[in-house]
Design a protein around this motif. Structure first.
Motif, PDB file in Angstrom:
ATOM      1  N   LEU A  14       0.821  -1.203   0.000  1.00 19.79           N
ATOM      2  CA  LEU A  14       0.000   0.000   0.000  1.00 19.79           C
ATOM      3  C   LEU A  14       0.861   1.261   0.000  1.00 19.79           C
ATOM      4  CD1 LEU A  14      -2.557  -1.045   2.785  1.00 19.79           C
ATOM      5  CD2 LEU A  14      -2.677  -1.529   0.324  1.00 19.79           C
ATOM      6  N   VAL A  15       0.261   2.329  -0.492  1.00 21.74           N
ATOM      7  CA  VAL A  15       0.898   3.634  -0.430  1.00 21.74           C
ATOM      8  C   VAL A  15      -0.053   4.597   0.277  1.00 21.74           C
ATOM      9  CG1 VAL A  15       0.011   4.476  -2.656  1.00 21.74           C
ATOM     10  CG2 VAL A  15       2.195   5.343  -1.773  1.00 21.74           C
ATOM     11  N   LEU A  16       0.502   5.513   1.042  1.00 25.56           N
ATOM     12  CA  LEU A  16      -0.295   6.549   1.685  1.00 25.56           C
ATOM     13  C   LEU A  16      -0.682   7.582   0.633  1.00 25.56           C
ATOM     14  CD1 LEU A  16      -0.998   7.131   4.799  1.00 25.56           C
ATOM     15  CD2 LEU A  16       0.619   9.016   4.550  1.00 25.56           C
ATOM     16  N   ASP A  17      -1.979   7.779   0.454  1.00 30.51           N
ATOM     17  CA  ASP A  17      -2.476   8.725  -0.547  1.00 30.51           C
ATOM     18  C   ASP A  17      -3.343   9.750   0.158  1.00 30.51           C
ATOM     19  OD1 ASP A  17      -3.487  10.106  -2.694  1.00 30.51           O
ATOM     20  OD2 ASP A  17      -4.231   8.348  -3.768  1.00 30.51           O
ATOM     21  N   ARG A  26      -5.404   8.666 -13.021  1.00 33.17           N
ATOM     22  CA  ARG A  26      -3.954   8.793 -13.148  1.00 33.17           C
ATOM     23  C   ARG A  26      -3.252   8.447 -11.839  1.00 33.17           C
ATOM     24  NH1 ARG A  26      -3.923  13.480 -14.963  1.00 33.17           N
ATOM     25  NH2 ARG A  26      -3.422  14.704 -13.116  1.00 33.17           N
ATOM     26  N   ASP A  27      -3.795   8.870 -10.704  1.00 28.10           N
ATOM     27  CA  ASP A  27      -3.152   8.580  -9.427  1.00 28.10           C
ATOM     28  C   ASP A  27      -3.090   7.079  -9.159  1.00 28.10           C
ATOM     29  OD1 ASP A  27      -2.682  11.219  -9.002  1.00 28.10           O
ATOM     30  OD2 ASP A  27      -4.134  11.474  -7.374  1.00 28.10           O
ATOM     31  N   ILE A  28      -4.152   6.357  -9.505  1.00 27.28           N
ATOM     32  CA  ILE A  28      -4.140   4.907  -9.314  1.00 27.28           C
ATOM     33  C   ILE A  28      -3.125   4.265 -10.246  1.00 27.28           C
ATOM     34  CG2 ILE A  28      -5.509   2.793  -9.506  1.00 27.28           C
ATOM     35  CD1 ILE A  28      -7.967   4.438  -8.696  1.00 27.28           C
ATOM     36  N   LEU A  29      -3.103   4.678 -11.499  1.00 28.74           N
ATOM     37  CA  LEU A  29      -2.168   4.096 -12.458  1.00 28.74           C
ATOM     38  C   LEU A  29      -0.713   4.401 -12.095  1.00 28.74           C
ATOM     39  CD1 LEU A  29      -4.049   4.776 -15.824  1.00 28.74           C
ATOM     40  CD2 LEU A  29      -3.992   2.665 -14.469  1.00 28.74           C
ATOM     41  N   LEU A  30      -0.454   5.611 -11.594  1.00 28.66           N
ATOM     42  CA  LEU A  30       0.900   5.943 -11.156  1.00 28.66           C
ATOM     43  C   LEU A  30       1.328   5.059  -9.990  1.00 28.66           C
ATOM     44  CD1 LEU A  30       0.861   9.855 -11.320  1.00 28.66           C
ATOM     45  CD2 LEU A  30       2.159   8.309 -12.795  1.00 28.66           C
ATOM     46  N   SER A  31       0.407   4.830  -9.067  1.00 25.95           N
ATOM     47  CA  SER A  31       0.696   3.974  -7.928  1.00 25.95           C
ATOM     48  C   SER A  31       1.001   2.550  -8.386  1.00 25.95           C
ATOM     49  CB  SER A  31      -0.500   3.980  -6.964  1.00 25.95           C
ATOM     50  OG  SER A  31      -0.294   3.093  -5.893  1.00 25.95           O
ATOM     51  N   GLN A  32       0.178   2.017  -9.269  1.00 26.20           N
ATOM     52  CA  GLN A  32       0.412   0.664  -9.764  1.00 26.20           C
ATOM     53  C   GLN A  32       1.714   0.576 -10.558  1.00 26.20           C
ATOM     54  OE1 GLN A  32      -3.391   0.228 -11.785  1.00 26.20           O
ATOM     55  NE2 GLN A  32      -4.163  -1.141 -10.170  1.00 26.20           N
ATOM     56  N   THR A  65       2.628  11.077  -3.497  1.00 25.72           N
ATOM     57  CA  THR A  65       3.155  12.314  -4.092  1.00 25.72           C
ATOM     58  C   THR A  65       3.625  13.259  -3.002  1.00 25.72           C
ATOM     59  OG1 THR A  65       1.131  13.666  -4.050  1.00 25.72           O
ATOM     60  CG2 THR A  65       1.376  12.112  -5.885  1.00 25.72           C
ATOM     61  N   ASP A  66       4.509  14.163  -3.367  1.00 23.20           N
ATOM     62  CA  ASP A  66       4.775  15.302  -2.497  1.00 23.20           C
ATOM     63  C   ASP A  66       3.460  16.054  -2.282  1.00 23.20           C
ATOM     64  OD1 ASP A  66       7.454  14.629  -2.724  1.00 23.20           O
ATOM     65  OD2 ASP A  66       7.898  16.200  -4.196  1.00 23.20           O
ATOM     66  N   VAL A  67       3.331  16.699  -1.131  1.00 21.88           N
ATOM     67  CA  VAL A  67       2.155  17.525  -0.847  1.00 21.88           C
ATOM     68  C   VAL A  67       2.651  18.847  -0.274  1.00 21.88           C
ATOM     69  CG1 VAL A  67       0.007  17.732   0.431  1.00 21.88           C
ATOM     70  CG2 VAL A  67       0.722  15.490  -0.398  1.00 21.88           C
ATOM     71  N   PHE A  68       2.572  19.876  -1.089  1.00 22.86           N
ATOM     72  CA  PHE A  68       3.087  21.193  -0.692  1.00 22.86           C
ATOM     73  C   PHE A  68       4.492  21.036  -0.125  1.00 22.86           C
ATOM     74  CE2 PHE A  68      -1.580  21.847  -0.577  1.00 22.86           C
ATOM     75  CZ  PHE A  68      -1.662  22.885  -1.479  1.00 22.86           C
ATOM     76  N   GLN A  69       4.704  21.444   1.142  1.00 22.92           N
ATOM     77  CA  GLN A  69       6.048  21.434   1.714  1.00 22.92           C
ATOM     78  C   GLN A  69       6.532  20.037   2.114  1.00 22.92           C
ATOM     79  OE1 GLN A  69       3.373  22.674   3.176  1.00 22.92           O
ATOM     80  NE2 GLN A  69       3.157  21.675   5.159  1.00 22.92           N
ATOM     81  N   GLU A  70       5.638  19.080   2.225  1.00 23.96           N
ATOM     82  CA  GLU A  70       6.034  17.727   2.605  1.00 23.96           C
ATOM     83  C   GLU A  70       6.484  16.982   1.345  1.00 23.96           C
ATOM     84  OE1 GLU A  70       4.370  13.807   5.018  1.00 23.96           O
ATOM     85  OE2 GLU A  70       3.108  15.594   4.845  1.00 23.96           O
ATOM     86  N   GLN A  71       7.786  16.913   1.154  1.00 22.73           N
ATOM     87  CA  GLN A  71       8.324  16.408  -0.107  1.00 22.73           C
ATOM     88  C   GLN A  71       9.013  15.068   0.126  1.00 22.73           C
ATOM     89  OE1 GLN A  71      10.416  19.514  -2.202  1.00 22.73           O
ATOM     90  NE2 GLN A  71       8.616  20.835  -2.233  1.00 22.73           N
ATOM     91  N   ASN A  72       8.171  14.072   0.346  1.00 17.77           N
ATOM     92  CA  ASN A  72       8.660  12.720   0.570  1.00 17.77           C
ATOM     93  C   ASN A  72       7.887  11.712  -0.269  1.00 17.77           C
ATOM     94  OD1 ASN A  72       6.213  12.758   1.923  1.00 17.77           O
ATOM     95  ND2 ASN A  72       7.136  12.798   3.963  1.00 17.77           N
ATOM     96  N   GLY A  73       7.343  12.181  -1.400  1.00 19.31           N
ATOM     97  CA  GLY A  73       6.562  11.310  -2.257  1.00 19.31           C
ATOM     98  C   GLY A  73       7.409  10.554  -3.259  1.00 19.31           C
ATOM     99  N   ILE A  74       6.792   9.508  -3.825  1.00 21.41           N
ATOM    100  CA  ILE A  74       7.413   8.792  -4.935  1.00 21.41           C
ATOM    101  C   ILE A  74       7.365   9.659  -6.193  1.00 21.41           C
ATOM    102  CG2 ILE A  74       7.164   6.775  -6.448  1.00 21.41           C
ATOM    103  CD1 ILE A  74       8.321   6.093  -3.761  1.00 21.41           C
ATOM    104  N   ARG A 117       2.778  15.237 -10.077  1.00 16.08           N
ATOM    105  CA  ARG A 117       2.711  13.857 -10.584  1.00 16.08           C
ATOM    106  C   ARG A 117       3.811  13.554 -11.600  1.00 16.08           C
ATOM    107  NH1 ARG A 117      -1.061  15.524  -6.916  1.00 16.08           N
ATOM    108  NH2 ARG A 117      -2.633  13.890  -6.538  1.00 16.08           N
ATOM    109  N   ASP A 118       4.937  14.212 -11.494  1.00 16.12           N
ATOM    110  CA  ASP A 118       6.094  13.875 -12.323  1.00 16.12           C
ATOM    111  C   ASP A 118       6.959  12.856 -11.591  1.00 16.12           C
ATOM    112  OD1 ASP A 118       5.401  15.726 -14.329  1.00 16.12           O
ATOM    113  OD2 ASP A 118       6.338  17.352 -13.186  1.00 16.12           O
TER     114      ASP A 118
END
Length: 621
Positions: A307-310, A329-335, A575-584, A589-590
Motif C-alpha cells: 500500500l501507499v499513503l495517498d 492517473r493517481d491509481i495508475l501511477l501507484s500501480q 506524491t509530495d504535498v506542498f512542503q512535505e516532499q517525501n513522495g514517490i 505527478r512527475d
C-alpha cells in the motif's frame, strides 16, 4: 482568461457510479459567492440579496480552480444559484445532493430552509420537492460555516494561516459535485451489496422510501456475455427487503487485484402490473476478506498488501481533483510503482475514486479524516472527538459499503493518549466508532485506530507507524512480532517508558499485523532547501543522491517484504504535498526516481505470500 482545455461545466461525470439513474442535473459550474469572514451574513442580509463574487463549483474558494483563490481564514461562505426545474419532472420528488461541503451546511430554497448537515467529508441529500415546481425556476442558497473553534474532523487542514509541517491549505464550503435528481414518490434507496464467495452469491439489501401494495423489486446480474442470474422480492412488506442471488458455477469470476471483474447489476422497482416505477444501475464484485491467525486473506489467498499513503491533494484543486482523469492517473501511477493499493489518508475520497479502484483492481483502506480533535489546554492536549465524528463516520460507511476495492476500515488515526483512570472521551468515541463499523459491516476487518494507541480490545487488526530511516534499526524494531510482541508506538517512538507509565494500548492478542506508515524519505529538487516549515521536508536525513535514496528505499521495503508475519505495509507517500516532499512522485505527478527500479523492489515475492501453505501463528478474538 478562459481555459479552452477545461469543459464549460467542470466535473460533469455522474458522481455516484454504483447507484446510477439516467435522469439527473449537475449543478457544477458558476454560482454567486461571498466570503463571510465573521459569520454575520444572515444579519447582513446575504440570504436575500445577490452575492458579490462568482465561484466555480465544485472547487473550494481556497483553490485556484474555483476562481477565488483566497487562502485566508473564512468563518463562513455563501453560495447562490437559480435552477430551472424541468417540465418532465412534474409529479416526482426532487432530491438535492451534495458530495461534500466543509463543514456546517444550511440550505435554503426560495428563502425557506430545507436542511442542515454537519461534517466536511460525508455526502448528504435534501428532499426539496415541497419548495420547487416543475417548469419553474428555484433559487438555491447555501451557507457553509467552518469556524474551527473546537473539536472538528478536519483531516490535514492547517490551523494556522500558512501551510505548516503536516498540515496544508484549508478547504471551506463546497468541494464535491452538487446535483439534482428526480425520483418517483416511492423510490429505491441505495442498496447494500454483500458478496459471498463461499456460496458464489450476492446478498442485495434494498431499502425503499415507502411501501406500496403489490410492488416487487427485480434484480438482474450480468457480465460481458449477458445475464448471469436474477431474483425478485416483494416490496410491500418491508422497508428494506433483501434477496440472495446465486451465480451459476460456470459464470463465477472473483474480483482480485489481478482480475478486477465486476458484474453489472440492474435493480427495478415494479408496480402490481409489472410496470417500472424506479430503475437504478449498479455493479458488484465477488470478493472475500478473512483472517486466519495473523494472516489477512483476500479470496482465501495470501495477498501481500503493498500500500501507499495517498492524501488525495492537488496543487490547483486542493482536496478536489481537477478532473476525473486525475483520479485514474493517481491509481495508475501507484500501480506503475509496484503498489497494489492505498491507505486513503485523512480524507474521505469522492466516490468516483472508489469506482476507478473497483474497476482497476486497487485495494483500499477506508479512513475518516478525524484529525482536529485535540483540545488546547486539556491535559496533554487530549483528543476529545465529539459524537459528530460517529455520525459522519456512519454516513461514510453507508455510502461506501458496497465497493469491492475496500478491504478494511480505519475510523481514527494516531490517537495518542494514555489508558489510565482518567475518564477519556476518546475511549468512548473510539469504541463507538468501532462498534458502529462492525454493526454496519461484518464482512471486512476494522482497525480501531492507525498507529499509536489501540484502545479497543476487539480490534481485528494491529499496526504501527515508524519513520526510522536506518534499515538495520528498522528491522530490529519490527522483529518482535515473530514472538507475538509487535512494535507499538509510544511517545518518542523508540524510548522505553518508566515502569509506572500508563500503557498506550490494550494488550496485543495475536491479530494480523502490518506497518501502516513507514518510509517518507525526504527528496526534493534542491539539495539546499531548508528542512523547516518554510521549505521542504521529509523524514530522516535527506539522501545525498538519488542512488542513496534507492538504497534506503530498498532496505526499508525489504525489511517488511521479508517478514513472514507482516501481511502488508503502507509507504509514505504517493506524491509530495506542498512542503512535505517525501513522495514517490512530485506534487504535479512527475517522476522523481527510476520507477522500474522502485517497482522491481516492491513486486518481488513477499515472505507472507511464500508462506501461503504455512499455518499462521497466533489467534484472534
Amino acid at each position: 482568461m478562459i481555459d479552452e482545455a477545461r469543459p464549460a461545466v467542470p466535473r460533469p461525470e455522474y458522481p455516484r457510479p454504483q447507484f446510477r439513474r439516467e435522469r439527473w442535473m449537475t449543478l457544477n459550474g458558476e454560482w454567486e459567492f461571498e466570503i463571510d469572514r465573521s459569520d454575520s451574513g444572515r444579519e447582513r442580509g446575504l440570504l436575500d440579496r445577490p452575492l458579490s463574487e462568482r465561484i466555480t463549483v465544485p472547487f473550494a474558494p481556497e483553490s485556484e480552480l474555483s476562481g477565488i483563490h483566497d487562502i485566508d481564514f473564512m468563518t463562513a461562505v455563501w453560495y447562490r444559484r437559480a435552477v430551472d426545474i424541468p417540465d418532465e419532472w412534474a409529479g416526482e420528488r426532487v432530491l438535492l445532493h451534495f458530495g461534500a461541503v466543509d463543514h456546517d451546511t444550511t440550505v435554503w430554497v426560495d428563502g425557506t430552509e430545507v436542511g442542515r448537515h454537519r461534517g466536511g467529508f460525508s455526502s448528504f441529500t435534501f428532499d426539496i420537492t415541497s419548495r420547487v415546481t416543475a417548469g419553474e425556476s428555484a433559487e438555491i442558497v447555501v451557507r457553509a460555516r467552518d469556524p474551527r473553534s473546537g473539536p472538528q474532523a478536519r483531516g490535514k487542514q492547517s490551523t494556522v494561516y500558512a501551510n505548516a509541517v503536516t498540515e496544508y491549505t484549508r478547504t471551506t464550503g463546497i468541494w464535491q459535485t452538487v446535483w439534482l435528481e428526480p425520483v418517483p414518490p416511492v423510490a429505491l434507496g441505495r442498496p447494500r451489496i454483500t458478496p459471498n464467495v463461499a456460496a458464489s452469491s450476492f446478498l442485495f439489501e434494498l431499502p425503499l422510501s415507502a411501501n406500496r401494495p403489490g410492488t416487487r423489486i427485480r434484480v438482474a446480474v450480468s457480465d460481458a456475455d449477458g445475464e448471469v442470474a436474477r431474483g425478485s422480492v416483494r416490496a410491500d412488506l418491508d422497508l428494506a427487503p433483501s434477496v440472495q442471488i446465486a451465480l451459476p458455477s460456470d459464470r463465477v469470476r472473483l474480483w482480485s487485484v489481478t482480475d478486477p471483474h465486476l458484474y453489472d447489476v440492474e435493480i427495478v422497482l415494479e408496480d402490481a402490473d409489472g410496470r417500472a416505477l424506479d430503475t437504478v444501475a449498479s455493479y458488484a464484485g465477488l470478493r472475500s476478506v478473512s483472517i486466519d491467525g495473523r494472516g489477512f486473506l483476500i479470496n482465501g489467498e495470501r495477498v501481500f498488501q503493498r500500500l501507499v499513503l495517498d492524501q488525495g491533494l492537488y496543487r490547483d484543486g486542493i482536496l478536489t481533483a481537477p478532473d476525473d482523469d486525475a483520479l485514474v492517473r493517481d491509481i495508475l501511477l501507484s500501480q506503475a510503482a509496484g503498489f497494489n493499493g492505498a491507505r486513503l489518508h485523512q480524507k474521505v475520497f469522492e466516490e468516483r475514486f472508489l469506482y476507478h479502484a473497483d474497476r482497476l483492481g486497487y485495494l483500499v483502506w477506508g479512513e475518516f479524516a478525524d484529525w482536529g480533535a485535540r483540545v488546547p489546554g486539556a491535559p496533554e492536549e487530549w483528543q476529545q472527538p465529539t459524537s459528530s465524528f460517529i455520525t459522519q463516520w456512519v454516513e461514510v460507511l453507508e455510502r461506501d459499503y458496497s465497493h469491492p476495492s475496500i478491504i478494511g476500515w480505519c475510523p481514527l488515526n494516531e490517537t495518542f493518549q494514555f489508558i489510565d483512570d482518567r475518564i477519556s472521551v476518546l475511549d468512548d468515541v473510539t469504541r463507538a466508532m468501532f462498534l458502529a463499523t462492525k454493526g454496519f459491516d461484518r464482512s471486512r476487518p476494522t482497525l480501531d485506530a492507525s498507529g499509536y494507541s489501540h484502545r479497543v480490545v476487539e480490534t481485528e487488526i494491529w499496526d504501527s507507524h515508524s519513520y526510522e530511516q536506518d534499515p538495520a534499526e528498522f528491522a530490529r524494531m519490527m522483529a518482535p512480532i515473530a514472538h507475538g510482541e509487535p512494535y507499538t508506538n509510544r511517545e518518542g517512538d523508540r524510548e522505553t517508558p518508566p515502569r509506572d507509565t500508563p500503557p498506550w494500548s490494550v494488550e496485543y492478542r495475536g491479530q494480523p499485523y502490518f506497518c501502516s506508515e513507514f518510509g517518507g524519505i525526504w527528496w526534493n529538487a534542491s539539495p539546499d532547501a531548508a528542512r523547516d516549515e518554510a521549505g521542504s521536508w521529509g523524514y530522516g536525513g535527506r539522501p545525498r543522491s538519488v542512488e542513496e535514496f534507492h538504497e534506503r528505499f530498498d532496505g526499508l521495503v525489504s525489511v517488511l517484504l521479508d517478514d513472514p508475519e507482516m501481511f502488508g505495509y503502507c509507504y509514505t507517500q504517493l506524491t509530495d504535498v506542498f512542503q512535505e516532499q517525501n513522495g514517490i512522485y512530485t506534487f504535479d505527478r512527475d517522476e522523481k526516481f527510476d520507477m522500474e527500479r522502485i517497482r522491481a523492489v516492491q513486486t518481488r515475492p513477499a515472505a507472507f505470500e511464500d508462506g501461503r501453505d504455512r499455518p499462521c501463528l497466533g489467534s484472534t478474538t
